[in-house]
Design a protein around this motif. Structure first.
Motif, mmCIF file in Angstrom:
data_model
loop_
_atom_site.group_PDB
_atom_site.id
_atom_site.type_symbol
_atom_site.label_atom_id
_atom_site.label_comp_id
_atom_site.label_asym_id
_atom_site.label_seq_id
_atom_site.Cartn_x
_atom_site.Cartn_y
_atom_site.Cartn_z
ATOM 1 N N SER A 1 17.603 64.662 41.268
ATOM 2 C CA SER A 1 17.092 64.731 39.910
ATOM 3 C C SER A 1 17.581 65.955 39.156
ATOM 4 O O SER A 1 17.742 67.040 39.724
ATOM 5 N N LYS B 1 24.468 68.944 38.212
ATOM 6 C CA LYS B 1 24.605 67.517 37.911
ATOM 7 C C LYS B 1 25.978 67.233 37.292
ATOM 8 O O LYS B 1 26.629 66.240 37.612
ATOM 9 N N THR C 1 21.454 59.228 39.009
ATOM 10 C CA THR C 1 20.464 60.112 38.382
ATOM 11 C C THR C 1 19.350 60.379 39.395
ATOM 12 O O THR C 1 19.557 60.219 40.589
ATOM 13 N N MET D 1 18.082 60.632 32.760
ATOM 14 C CA MET D 1 19.536 60.758 32.623
ATOM 15 C C MET D 1 19.847 61.837 31.598
ATOM 16 O O MET D 1 19.288 61.826 30.514
ATOM 17 N N GLU E 1 25.469 64.395 32.361
ATOM 18 C CA GLU E 1 25.699 63.604 33.555
ATOM 19 C C GLU E 1 26.350 62.266 33.199
ATOM 20 O O GLU E 1 27.303 61.836 33.843
ATOM 21 N N ARG E 2 25.853 61.635 32.159
ATOM 22 C CA ARG E 2 26.435 60.367 31.734
ATOM 23 C C ARG E 2 27.890 60.595 31.323
ATOM 24 O O ARG E 2 28.791 59.847 31.685
ATOM 25 N N TYR F 1 21.429 54.521 37.622
ATOM 26 C CA TYR F 1 20.232 55.079 36.981
ATOM 27 C C TYR F 1 19.019 54.719 37.823
ATOM 28 O O TYR F 1 18.738 53.538 38.033
#
Ligand SMILES: Cc1cc2nc3c(=O)[nH]c(=O)nc-3n(C[C@H](O)[C@H](O)[C@H](O)COP(=O)(O)O)c2cc1C
Lengths: 444, 232
Positions: free
Chosen positions: A96, A105, A121, A126, A130-131, A139
Motif C-alpha cells: 500500500s 511506489k 496497488t 491508487m 503509481e498509475r 488495483y
C-alpha cells in the motif's frame, strides 16, 4: 561439608532462547503485543528443500544461450475481454501507499515496467504516480475500501479482490498514526495522526456465494474488460481455490505464511497459515479437479527470493509468482550501507522490521518527506529491473537444464525433495527414492 | 403518463449486460430519463453510472443496485437487496421499500434515502455519504463509519456505531445498544441546522429535528492503548 559443582559451560535453554526471553521482558514492560513488518522469520519447509533433477539420458537439455525458452504469461483468459500479457512470470505484489512512500511506489512501477511485468496497488488506493509509472497495474479491492472509486477501477488493468494475506490470514490491517501524513489521511478519508484500522472482512459480502455476486458487480462496472484476481492467504488452499474459481475468478493469488506484511502482530506472522511450499499442490489439485488448471491462472507468493524459487513454484503448477519483500530489498531496504542508522534504531541491517513506525532510513516504509527523498525512484527502479532480469535468467537456466523450451513446461517430475516433510508437502519424491509420503509406499 | 425523452429498458427483453453497457456510454453532458422495467431481483442493476440522468427502476432489485454511482438519481420502486448504492460517489439513490444488509456501504458521497427499513450494517464503513432511513435500521449499523451522516427516523438495533470514526448519527427512535467507542452527543445548533438540511434533501417534512438524538465517536480508541483492550 559443602558440595562444589564441577565447572561447566553455562547452558541456555533451546526453549527459552534469547529472543524468547527478550520478548517476555518486552511484553511485561509495555503491556502491548509486538507489531512489526516483513514475513515469518522462523524456518519452515521451503523451496530450499527441493532440488531440480536436470536432464539425463531420458531427457535432453536445451542449449543455454541459443535455444529459446519463453517466459511470457497471459493472465485473465477466462472471462476478461482484455487479459494481461506479461513478459516474465514474476509480478510485484500489492503493497500500500501509506505503508510505502510515494517514491517507493514510483520505483516499483518503474522497475516492473522496465522488466515487462505488473505491479499492484494496496490498502490505501491508487496514486497518480503509481498509475503513471506502471505499464500494467493491478488495483486491489480490499475490505477497508480506502481510496476505492470507479474511476481508478476503470484505470486499472486488472482488479484483485483481497480476501486474505499469507502473513495474516483472517487479520485486518493497521497503519499507525505516525505514518498518517496529510496525503495518506486524505486518501483514506480519516483524521490525521490516528491509528487506521483496516477491517478483516469485506463490508458488503461474506462467503463464496456473495463473492460471486460481488465479482459480477465489478465486472459489470468495468464492462467485463479486466481480469479479476482473488487473493487468499494460504490456509485451506484446496477449498479456497475451488471456491474462488466457482465465484468466477480469472486468477487466484495464493500467499503463503512467509509472505511479507507492512504491519501485523508478531504472533500472527509466526503462527498462522500454511507455508508456501505446502499450499501450492492442493491449490493446483483444486484447479485440476475442476478442469481449470492453466485456464484460471495461479499466482503464488510468500518467500520468493530468486529464479530457483520461481522455477520451483512453476514446476509445482503455478503460472506466475509475486514478490514483496524481495522487491523492497532490491530497491534498498535493509541495506548494510545504512548500518549506522539501523544501529541507532536498536537493530541491524537484515533484521530491521519496524516498518510500521515510519522511520525507515532507506526511505521506503515511511511517509517522512526527508527520509523519502533519500530514495531515487529512477535508480531504485533500475535496480528492481536488474533483479527481475537476473531472476528470469536463473529461471530460464533451470528450465533449459530440465529440457524445457517454455518455463511453464516445468513439472513436479523435474523435482525431488531433501526432507521427508518437503516431499510430503510438495508431493515430490524424497531425493534418491520414489517415496512421496502420503502418496506412494516407498522403496526404490 | 409518458414523459418525452424517456428511454425504457425492459429487463425481460434486454440483458443486464446490455443495459449497463449502454448506461456506461453516457457522460456528464448527457441528461434525460431512464425507466427500467422488470428488475425482478437482478443483481448489479445500473452500476457504475457516471452521468446526471434519472433512472427509475420498477420492481425490486438484488445485490449492489446503483453500486459506485456518480451523478445519477436512481429510484427503486420496490425493495433492494444487500449493498444498495455501495461505494456511491455522488448523485442520489432512493428506495421506496426496504433495504437489506450493508445499505450504502463505504459510500463516499451523494444521498441514499430508504423509505422503509434497512437491515444490519447500514452505512458500514461509510466515507462521506449521507443516508436517511424513514424506518428502522438493524444491528451493527455505521460500523467503522468514517464520515458522512446517517439519519434514522425509527429505531436502531444493537451495537450502533461500533468503532466509529467521524461520521454523525441522528436517531429519532430508540437505540438498542451502542457499539464500542460510540456515545450520545449533545445536539447543538449546528447539528439541528445540518439535520434539517438532510431531512429537506430527503424530502421529509413531517418530523422535527428536536425529536432526534445525536451519536458519534468518543474518540477513545483512536490510538491504541492497552488499558482500552477490554473495549474491543
Ligand atoms: C510493505 C508491505 C505492504 C503490503 N501491503 C499489502 C496490501 O496492502 N495488500 C495486500 O494484499 N498485501 C500486502 N502485502 C503482502 C504482499 O502483497 C505479498 O502478499 C507478500 O509480500 C508476498 O510475500 P513476500 O514478501 O515474501 O514476497 C504487503 C507486503 C509488504 C511487505
Amino acid at each position: 561439608m559443602t558440595y562444589h559443582n564441577p565447572p561447566v559451560t553455562p547452558r541456555k535453554s533451546a526453549t527459552f532462547d534469547d529472543y524468547t526471553l527478550s520478548e517476555i521482558r518486552r511484553a511485561a514492560q509495555t503491556g502491548i503485543y509486538d507489531i512489526r513488518g516483513a514475513g515469518a522469520k522462523r524456518r519452515v519447509p521451503h523451496f530450499d528443500d527441493l532440488l531440480f533433477l536436470g536432464a539425463s539420458i531420458s531427457r535432453y537439455p536445451l542449449e543455454g544461450y541459443r535455444e529459446r525458452c519463453s517466459t511470457s504469461v497471459t493472465l485473465g483468459t477466462r472471462f476478461a475481454k482484455k487479459p494481461i500479457e506479461l513478459k516474465i512470470p514474476i509480478t510485484i505484489a500489492g503493497m500500500s501507499f501509506g505503508a510505502l512512500s510515494a517514491h517507493a511506489k514510483d520505483a516499483l512501477g518503474r522497475g516492473a515496467s522496465l522488466a515487462g511485468t505488473s505491479t499492484t496497488t494496496g490498502d490505501g488506493g491508487m496514486t497518480p504516480e503509481e498509475r503513471g509509472q506502471s505499464k500494467t497495474l493491478v488495483y486491489q479491492y480490499l475490505p477497508s475500501r480506502y481510496g476505492m472509486n470507479p474511476d481508478d477501477l476503470r484505470k486499472a488493468d486488472a482488479i484483485e479482490v483481497v480476501v486474505g494475506q499469507g502473513a495474516k490470514p483472517g487479520g485486518g490491517g493497521m497503519l499507525l498514526g505516525q505514518k498518517i501524513s496529510d496525503r495518506v489521511a486524505e486518501m483514506r478519508n480519516l483524521p490525521k495522526g490516528i491509528d487506521q484500522r483496516s477491517a478483516c472482512r469485506h463490508p458488503d459480502w461474506t462467503g463464496p456465494d456473495d463473492l460471486e455476486i460481488k465479482i459480477h458487480e465489478l465486472r459489470e462496472i468495468t464492462d467485463w474488460e479486466k481480469p479479476i484476481y482473488v487473493k487468499v492467504g494460504a490456509t485451506r488452499p484446496y477449498y479456497d481455490t475451488a471456491l474462488a474459481v466457482k465465484a468466477g475468478a480469472d486468477v487466484v493469488v495464493l500467499d503463503g505464511m512467509q509472505g511479507g506484511t507492512a504491519a501485523t502482530q508478531e504472533v500472527f506472522i509466526e503462527n498462522v497459515g500454511l507455508p508456501t511450499l505446502a499450499a501450492i499442490r492442493p491449490a493446483v489439485q483444486a484447479l485440476q479437479d475442476l478442469g481449470m488448471h492453466r485456464k484460471v491462472q495461479l499466482i503464488v507468493s510468500g518467500g520468493i527470493r530468486n529464479g530457483a524459487d520461481v522455477a520451483k513454484a512453476l514446476a509445482l503448477g503455478a503460472d506466475a509468482v509475486a514478490i514483496g519483500v524481495a522487491a523492497l530489498v532490491a530497491i534498498g531496504d535493509n541495506d548494510p550501507a545504512l548500518e549506522a542508522e539501523y544501529a541507532k534504531l536498536g537493530t541491524t541491517a537484515g533484521a530491521y522490521d519496524d516498518w510500521h513506525e515510519g522511520r525507515d532510513p532507506a526511505g521506503i516504509t515511511t511517509q517522512d518527506v526527508a527520509l523519502m527523498q533519500r530514495l531515487d525512484p529512477v535508480k531504485a527502479g533500475r535496480r528492481l529491473a536488474n533483479y527481475l532480469k537476473v531472476m528470469t535468467l536463473e529461471l530460464q537456466t533451470v528450465a533449459r537444464a530440465c529440457g524445457h523450451n517454455d518455463i511453464h513446461n516445468l513439472e513436479p517430475e523435474d523435482l525431488c525433495a531433501l526432507t521427508i516433510e518437503a516431499a510430503a508437502m510438495a508431493r515430490v519424491p524424497l531425493a534418491g527414492t520414489n517415496w512421496i509420503p502420503g502418496v506412494t509406499q516407498g522403496g526404490l | 403518463m409518458q414523459r418525452p425523452n424517456i428511454r425504457t429498458v425492459d429487463l425481460s427483453k434486454t440483458t443486464l449486460r446490455e443495459l449497463n453497457q449502454e448506461l456506461h456510454t453516457l457522460n456528464s453532458s448527457t441528461d434525460g430519463a431512464w425507466e427500467i422495467l422488470n428488475a425482478r431481483g437482478f443483481h448489479a442493476v445500473a452500476v457504475g453510472v457516471d452521468a446526471p440522468v434519472s433512472i427509475d427502476v420498477r420492481g425490486s432489485v438484488g445485490y449492489y443496485c446503483a453500486g459506485m454511482n456518480k451523478q445519477a438519481a436512481v429510484t427503486v420502486h420496490g425493495s433492494a437487496g444487500p449493498g444498495i448504492a455501495e461505494n456511491m460517489m455522488s448523485g442520489s439513490v432512493r428506495i421506496t421499500g426496504d433495504a437489506s444488509q450493508y445499505a450504502g456501504a463505504t459510500g463516499r458521497g451523494g444521498l441514499l434515502v430508504i423509505e422503509g427499513n434497512a437491515s444490519s450494517r447500514c452505512g458500514v464503513s461509510m466515507k462521506g455519504i449521507d443516508i436517511v432511513v424513514r424506518g428502522n435500521i438493524g444491528h451493527m449499523s455505521a460500523f467503522m463509519a468514517q464520515s458522512g451522516n446517517l439519519v434514522v427516523l425509527g429505531d436502531a438495533g444493537d451495537a450502533l456505531g461500533d468503532s466509529i470514526y467521524e461520521a454523525r448519527l441522528f436517531v429519532r427512535g430508540s437505540v438498542k445498544s451502542l457499539g464500542a467507542d460510540c456515545i450520545e452527543k449533545e445536539m447543538r445548533e449546528e447539528h439541528h441546522t445540518a439535520l434539517a438540511a438532510l431531512l429537506e434533501r430527503a424530502g421529509i417534512t413531517d418530523v422535527k429535528t428536536s425529536e432526534f438524538k445525536r451519536y458519534g465517536s468518543a474518540r477513545k480508541l483512536y490510538n491504541f492503548n492497552i488499558d482500552n483492550a477490554d473495549a474491543y
